[in-house]
Design a protein around this motif. Structure first.
Motif, PDB file in Angstrom:
ATOM      1  N   LYS A  12       0.832  -1.207   0.000  1.00  0.00           N
ATOM      2  CA  LYS A  12       0.000   0.000   0.000  1.00  0.00           C
ATOM      3  C   LYS A  12       0.863   1.251   0.000  1.00  0.00           C
ATOM      4  CE  LYS A  12      -3.995  -1.889   2.429  1.00  0.00           C
ATOM      5  NZ  LYS A  12      -4.810  -1.819   3.658  1.00  0.00           N
ATOM      6  N   LEU A  13       1.916   1.251   0.822  1.00  0.00           N
ATOM      7  CA  LEU A  13       2.798   2.410   0.887  1.00  0.00           C
ATOM      8  C   LEU A  13       3.462   2.676  -0.462  1.00  0.00           C
ATOM      9  CD1 LEU A  13       4.582   1.923   4.343  1.00  0.00           C
ATOM     10  CD2 LEU A  13       2.829   3.608   3.749  1.00  0.00           C
ATOM     11  N   VAL A  14       3.906   1.609  -1.118  1.00  0.00           N
ATOM     12  CA  VAL A  14       4.555   1.764  -2.418  1.00  0.00           C
ATOM     13  C   VAL A  14       3.553   2.297  -3.439  1.00  0.00           C
ATOM     14  CG1 VAL A  14       5.735   0.561  -4.307  1.00  0.00           C
ATOM     15  CG2 VAL A  14       6.289  -0.021  -1.928  1.00  0.00           C
ATOM     16  N   LYS A  16       0.799   3.969  -2.842  1.00  0.00           N
ATOM     17  CA  LYS A  16       0.447   5.350  -2.476  1.00  0.00           C
ATOM     18  C   LYS A  16       1.496   6.328  -2.989  1.00  0.00           C
ATOM     19  CE  LYS A  16      -2.368   4.721   1.650  1.00  0.00           C
ATOM     20  NZ  LYS A  16      -2.501   4.994   3.083  1.00  0.00           N
ATOM     21  N   GLN A  17       2.761   5.955  -2.834  1.00  0.00           N
ATOM     22  CA  GLN A  17       3.843   6.825  -3.305  1.00  0.00           C
ATOM     23  C   GLN A  17       3.765   6.985  -4.826  1.00  0.00           C
ATOM     24  OE1 GLN A  17       5.714   8.534  -1.405  1.00  0.00           O
ATOM     25  NE2 GLN A  17       7.333   9.231  -2.739  1.00  0.00           N
ATOM     26  N   ILE A  18       3.526   5.893  -5.523  1.00  0.00           N
ATOM     27  CA  ILE A  18       3.401   5.926  -6.985  1.00  0.00           C
ATOM     28  C   ILE A  18       2.198   6.777  -7.384  1.00  0.00           C
ATOM     29  CG2 ILE A  18       2.898   4.520  -9.029  1.00  0.00           C
ATOM     30  CD1 ILE A  18       4.532   2.254  -7.603  1.00  0.00           C
ATOM     31  N   GLY A  19       1.088   6.592  -6.703  1.00  0.00           N
ATOM     32  CA  GLY A  19      -0.119   7.355  -7.003  1.00  0.00           C
ATOM     33  C   GLY A  19       0.058   8.846  -6.784  1.00  0.00           C
ATOM     34  N   GLN A  20       0.733   9.201  -5.705  1.00  0.00           N
ATOM     35  CA  GLN A  20       0.960  10.621  -5.413  1.00  0.00           C
ATOM     36  C   GLN A  20       1.862  11.261  -6.457  1.00  0.00           C
ATOM     37  OE1 GLN A  20       2.527  10.537  -1.425  1.00  0.00           O
ATOM     38  NE2 GLN A  20       0.512  10.240  -0.493  1.00  0.00           N
ATOM     39  N   ILE A  21       2.930  10.588  -6.806  1.00  0.00           N
ATOM     40  CA  ILE A  21       3.866  11.151  -7.779  1.00  0.00           C
ATOM     41  C   ILE A  21       3.245  11.226  -9.168  1.00  0.00           C
ATOM     42  CG2 ILE A  21       6.083  10.790  -8.942  1.00  0.00           C
ATOM     43  CD1 ILE A  21       7.112   9.619  -6.303  1.00  0.00           C
ATOM     44  N   SER A  22       2.392  10.265  -9.502  1.00  0.00           N
ATOM     45  CA  SER A  22       1.772  10.255 -10.841  1.00  0.00           C
ATOM     46  C   SER A  22       0.768  11.383 -11.023  1.00  0.00           C
ATOM     47  CB  SER A  22       1.074   8.918 -11.102  1.00  0.00           C
ATOM     48  OG  SER A  22      -0.132   8.831 -10.359  1.00  0.00           O
ATOM     49  N   GLU A  23       0.241  11.898  -9.913  1.00  0.00           N
ATOM     50  CA  GLU A  23      -0.759  12.967  -9.945  1.00  0.00           C
ATOM     51  C   GLU A  23      -1.959  12.591 -10.814  1.00  0.00           C
ATOM     52  OE1 GLU A  23       1.785  16.153 -11.318  1.00  0.00           O
ATOM     53  OE2 GLU A  23       2.207  16.768  -9.250  1.00  0.00           O
ATOM     54  N   GLY A  24      -2.310  11.305 -10.811  1.00  0.00           N
ATOM     55  CA  GLY A  24      -3.484  10.845 -11.561  1.00  0.00           C
ATOM     56  C   GLY A  24      -3.274  10.708 -13.054  1.00  0.00           C
ATOM     57  N   ASP A  77      -4.569   2.326 -15.211  1.00  0.00           N
ATOM     58  CA  ASP A  77      -5.938   2.684 -14.791  1.00  0.00           C
ATOM     59  C   ASP A  77      -6.340   1.883 -13.562  1.00  0.00           C
ATOM     60  OD1 ASP A  77      -6.687   4.650 -16.688  1.00  0.00           O
ATOM     61  OD2 ASP A  77      -7.111   3.099 -18.175  1.00  0.00           O
ATOM     62  N   LYS A  78      -6.052   0.594 -13.590  1.00  0.00           N
ATOM     63  CA  LYS A  78      -6.389  -0.284 -12.464  1.00  0.00           C
ATOM     64  C   LYS A  78      -5.634   0.149 -11.198  1.00  0.00           C
ATOM     65  CE  LYS A  78      -6.435  -5.162 -11.179  1.00  0.00           C
ATOM     66  NZ  LYS A  78      -6.126  -6.539 -11.610  1.00  0.00           N
ATOM     67  N   GLY A  79      -4.369   0.518 -11.365  1.00  0.00           N
ATOM     68  CA  GLY A  79      -3.569   0.981 -10.235  1.00  0.00           C
ATOM     69  C   GLY A  79      -4.075   2.294  -9.671  1.00  0.00           C
ATOM     70  N   LEU A  80      -4.492   3.178 -10.556  1.00  0.00           N
ATOM     71  CA  LEU A  80      -5.037   4.463 -10.129  1.00  0.00           C
ATOM     72  C   LEU A  80      -6.332   4.266  -9.347  1.00  0.00           C
ATOM     73  CD1 LEU A  80      -4.233   7.406 -10.335  1.00  0.00           C
ATOM     74  CD2 LEU A  80      -5.570   7.558 -12.422  1.00  0.00           C
ATOM     75  N   GLN A  81      -7.158   3.343  -9.812  1.00  0.00           N
ATOM     76  CA  GLN A  81      -8.406   3.036  -9.110  1.00  0.00           C
ATOM     77  C   GLN A  81      -8.108   2.444  -7.726  1.00  0.00           C
ATOM     78  OE1 GLN A  81     -10.949   0.207 -11.114  1.00  0.00           O
ATOM     79  NE2 GLN A  81     -12.706   0.823  -9.924  1.00  0.00           N
ATOM     80  N   LYS A  82      -7.147   1.529  -7.661  1.00  0.00           N
ATOM     81  CA  LYS A  82      -6.762   0.930  -6.370  1.00  0.00           C
ATOM     82  C   LYS A  82      -6.205   2.007  -5.435  1.00  0.00           C
ATOM     83  CE  LYS A  82      -5.683  -2.525  -3.561  1.00  0.00           C
ATOM     84  NZ  LYS A  82      -6.661  -3.370  -2.906  1.00  0.00           N
ATOM     85  N   TYR A  83      -5.361   2.877  -5.974  1.00  0.00           N
ATOM     86  CA  TYR A  83      -4.766   3.965  -5.186  1.00  0.00           C
ATOM     87  C   TYR A  83      -5.838   4.861  -4.575  1.00  0.00           C
ATOM     88  CZ  TYR A  83      -2.794   8.628  -4.457  1.00  0.00           C
ATOM     89  OH  TYR A  83      -2.487   9.858  -3.944  1.00  0.00           O
ATOM     90  N   THR A  84      -6.845   5.226  -5.361  1.00  0.00           N
ATOM     91  CA  THR A  84      -7.885   6.129  -4.850  1.00  0.00           C
ATOM     92  C   THR A  84      -8.780   5.441  -3.822  1.00  0.00           C
ATOM     93  OG1 THR A  84      -9.323   5.643  -6.735  1.00  0.00           O
ATOM     94  CG2 THR A  84      -7.921   7.580  -6.905  1.00  0.00           C
ATOM     95  N   ASN A  85      -8.791   4.105  -3.817  1.00  0.00           N
ATOM     96  CA  ASN A  85      -9.621   3.365  -2.877  1.00  0.00           C
ATOM     97  C   ASN A  85      -8.860   2.843  -1.652  1.00  0.00           C
ATOM     98  OD1 ASN A  85     -12.052   3.625  -4.322  1.00  0.00           O
ATOM     99  ND2 ASN A  85     -11.420   1.992  -5.703  1.00  0.00           N
ATOM    100  N   LEU A  86      -7.560   3.149  -1.562  1.00  0.00           N
ATOM    101  CA  LEU A  86      -6.780   2.708  -0.403  1.00  0.00           C
ATOM    102  C   LEU A  86      -7.225   3.454   0.836  1.00  0.00           C
ATOM    103  CD1 LEU A  86      -3.152   2.480  -1.819  1.00  0.00           C
ATOM    104  CD2 LEU A  86      -4.626   0.582  -1.174  1.00  0.00           C
ATOM    105  N   ASP A  87      -7.299   2.732   1.938  1.00  0.00           N
ATOM    106  CA  ASP A  87      -7.619   3.395   3.207  1.00  0.00           C
ATOM    107  C   ASP A  87      -6.353   4.012   3.760  1.00  0.00           C
ATOM    108  OD1 ASP A  87      -6.447   0.935   3.629  1.00  0.00           O
ATOM    109  OD2 ASP A  87      -7.615   0.455   5.395  1.00  0.00           O
ATOM    110  N   ASP A  88      -6.484   5.127   4.424  1.00  0.00           N
ATOM    111  CA  ASP A  88      -5.309   5.831   4.955  1.00  0.00           C
ATOM    112  C   ASP A  88      -4.817   5.266   6.235  1.00  0.00           C
ATOM    113  OD1 ASP A  88      -5.066   7.717   2.904  1.00  0.00           O
ATOM    114  OD2 ASP A  88      -6.758   8.831   3.729  1.00  0.00           O
TER     115      ASP A  88
END
Length: 88
Positions: A12-14, A16-24, A77-88
């Protein structure tokens, strides 16, 4: 190798980091060095996590080379969807 069938906290941490840097942006090539800057994983760990995330379809490994074996990745796309649905 990632053991267990749950999406681990470190995975999840990895992601999340990828999702944040990708900026969607699924077309943005991300430097693995930049992804690992805050995570501070060793070469083997980051390689294993990236391979695991690619197997799940959450990222695409784009280039090979550099200090972490893989040079650049993209979130899918699948990774972006998973990233947005991760619990904090």
């Amino acid at each position: 190798m990632i053991i267990g069938n749950e999406f681990s906290n470190k995975s999840k941490l990895v992601l999340k980091q990828i999702g944040q840097i990708s900026e969607g942006d699924i077309n943005k090539k991300l430097s693995v060095k930049n992804v690992n800057r805050e995570l501070e994983l060793d070469r083997t760990e980051i390689k294993n996590f990236l391979e695991y995330l690619e197997e799940l379809g959450y990222i695409e490994i784009v280039t090979i080379g550099g200090p972490f074996l893989y040079g650049h990745i993209k979130i899918t796309d699948k990774g972006l969807q998973k990233y947005t649905n991760l619990d904090d």
